[in-house]
Scaffold this motif. Structure first.
Motif, short mmCIF file in Angstrom:
data_model
loop_
_atom_site.label_atom_id
_atom_site.label_comp_id
_atom_site.label_asym_id
_atom_site.label_seq_id
_atom_site.Cartn_x
_atom_site.Cartn_y
_atom_site.Cartn_z
N ARG A 9 0.84 -1.20 0.00
CA ARG A 9 0.00 0.00 0.00
C ARG A 9 0.87 1.25 0.00
N LEU A 10 0.42 2.27 -0.73
CA LEU A 10 1.13 3.53 -0.75
C LEU A 10 1.06 4.17 0.64
N THR A 11 2.19 4.66 1.11
CA THR A 11 2.22 5.30 2.43
C THR A 11 1.71 6.73 2.37
N ARG A 12 1.74 7.34 1.20
CA ARG A 12 1.18 8.68 0.98
C ARG A 12 0.97 8.86 -0.52
N ASP A 13 0.33 9.95 -0.90
CA ASP A 13 0.11 10.23 -2.32
C ASP A 13 1.45 10.33 -3.05
N PRO A 14 1.50 9.90 -4.32
CA PRO A 14 2.76 10.00 -5.08
C PRO A 14 3.21 11.45 -5.23
N ASP A 15 4.53 11.64 -5.23
CA ASP A 15 5.14 12.94 -5.49
C ASP A 15 5.42 13.00 -6.99
N ILE A 16 4.76 13.89 -7.69
CA ILE A 16 4.87 13.97 -9.15
C ILE A 16 5.67 15.22 -9.53
N ARG A 29 7.29 9.52 -7.63
CA ARG A 29 7.98 8.83 -6.55
C ARG A 29 6.96 8.50 -5.47
N PHE A 30 7.00 7.27 -5.00
CA PHE A 30 6.12 6.88 -3.90
C PHE A 30 6.77 5.75 -3.12
N THR A 31 6.27 5.54 -1.91
CA THR A 31 6.78 4.48 -1.05
C THR A 31 5.68 3.46 -0.83
N LEU A 32 6.04 2.18 -0.99
CA LEU A 32 5.11 1.09 -0.74
C LEU A 32 5.44 0.44 0.60
N ALA A 33 4.41 0.24 1.41
CA ALA A 33 4.55 -0.53 2.64
C ALA A 33 4.20 -1.97 2.28
N LEU A 66 -3.47 6.75 -8.20
CA LEU A 66 -2.93 6.22 -6.95
C LEU A 66 -2.96 7.27 -5.86
N HIS A 67 -3.27 6.84 -4.65
CA HIS A 67 -3.27 7.75 -3.51
C HIS A 67 -2.92 6.95 -2.26
N GLN A 68 -2.73 7.64 -1.16
CA GLN A 68 -2.36 7.00 0.08
C GLN A 68 -3.33 5.86 0.40
N GLY A 69 -2.79 4.69 0.73
CA GLY A 69 -3.59 3.54 1.09
C GLY A 69 -3.96 2.62 -0.06
N THR A 70 -3.76 3.05 -1.31
CA THR A 70 -4.08 2.20 -2.45
C THR A 70 -3.18 0.97 -2.45
N LYS A 71 -3.79 -0.21 -2.61
CA LYS A 71 -3.02 -1.45 -2.67
C LYS A 71 -2.73 -1.77 -4.12
N ILE A 72 -1.45 -1.89 -4.46
CA ILE A 72 -1.05 -2.15 -5.84
C ILE A 72 0.00 -3.26 -5.90
N VAL A 73 0.14 -3.81 -7.10
CA VAL A 73 1.22 -4.73 -7.42
C VAL A 73 2.13 -4.00 -8.39
N PHE A 103 -3.72 -2.42 -9.93
CA PHE A 103 -4.45 -2.44 -8.67
C PHE A 103 -4.50 -3.86 -8.12
N ALA A 104 -4.41 -3.99 -6.79
CA ALA A 104 -4.44 -5.29 -6.14
C ALA A 104 -5.75 -5.52 -5.40
N GLU A 105 -6.67 -4.59 -5.49
CA GLU A 105 -8.00 -4.76 -4.91
C GLU A 105 -8.97 -3.85 -5.65
N SER A 106 -10.23 -4.13 -5.47
CA SER A 106 -11.25 -3.34 -6.16
C SER A 106 -11.35 -1.96 -5.54
N LYS A 107 -11.97 -1.06 -6.26
CA LYS A 107 -12.18 0.29 -5.75
C LYS A 107 -13.03 0.26 -4.48
N ALA A 108 -14.03 -0.62 -4.45
CA ALA A 108 -14.90 -0.74 -3.27
C ALA A 108 -14.10 -1.18 -2.05
N ALA A 109 -13.20 -2.15 -2.23
CA ALA A 109 -12.40 -2.62 -1.10
C ALA A 109 -11.44 -1.55 -0.63
N SER A 110 -10.87 -0.78 -1.55
CA SER A 110 -9.93 0.26 -1.15
C SER A 110 -10.61 1.40 -0.42
N GLU A 111 -11.91 1.56 -0.64
CA GLU A 111 -12.67 2.60 0.05
C GLU A 111 -13.28 2.08 1.34
#
Length: 154
Positions: A9-16, A29-33, A66-73, A103-111
């Protein structure tokens, strides 16, 4: 071979940022937990915080969706480097250069909506879920607006 596959999951919104060159290119640039498989001795879940960098269309996608908390692969490669900071100390860096992300989960799950998903976060194969027209088929809904981005199918 230099190949990395991460799910987190992204720790914060990407820095563009955008290059000053012609043509202009986006850099995200972003950080994944990324959770570790095993818990610590005291039972706490541990995670690694991995720095990722994407370029061009991948960076534009990150900026848009992508935003903070989004689960991605993420798939990519490890790149190391170094620089000298303003105090004259040499700083060593390790980044994952993103080649592909999804994306590693649906939009509904991420919300945080209810739904039945397996542990991998890829949807409840054969189970029920709150995924609209794709209930129980194991596929995730395409995020709003992606249809216009030139998917390779209709």
């Amino acid at each position: 071979m230099n190949k990395v596959i991460l799910m987190g999951r992204l720790t914060r919104d990407p820095d563009i940022r955008y290059t000053q060159s012609d043509p202009v290119m986006a850099i995200a640039r972003f950080t994944l937990a990324v959770d570790r498989r095993r818990s610590s001795q005291d039972g706490q879940r541990e995670a690694d915080f991995i720095s990722c960098v994407s370029f061009g269309r991948q960076a534009e996608f990150a900026e848009r969706y992508l935003h903070q908390g989004t689960k991605i692969v993420v798939t990519g490669r490890i790149q190391t480097g170094s620089y000298t900071n303003k105090d004259g100390n040499k700083i060593y860096t390790t980044d994952v250069i993103v080649e592909d992300q999804e994306f590693a989960e649906s939009k509904a799950a991420s919300e945080g909506r209810s739904g039945s998903y397996n542990n991998s976060g890829f949807g409840g194969f054969g189970g029920s879920s709150d995924m609209g027209t794709s209930v129980g088929d194991g596929f995730m809904n395409i995020p709003d607006g992606v249809e216009d981005e030139g998917l390779p199918f209709n």
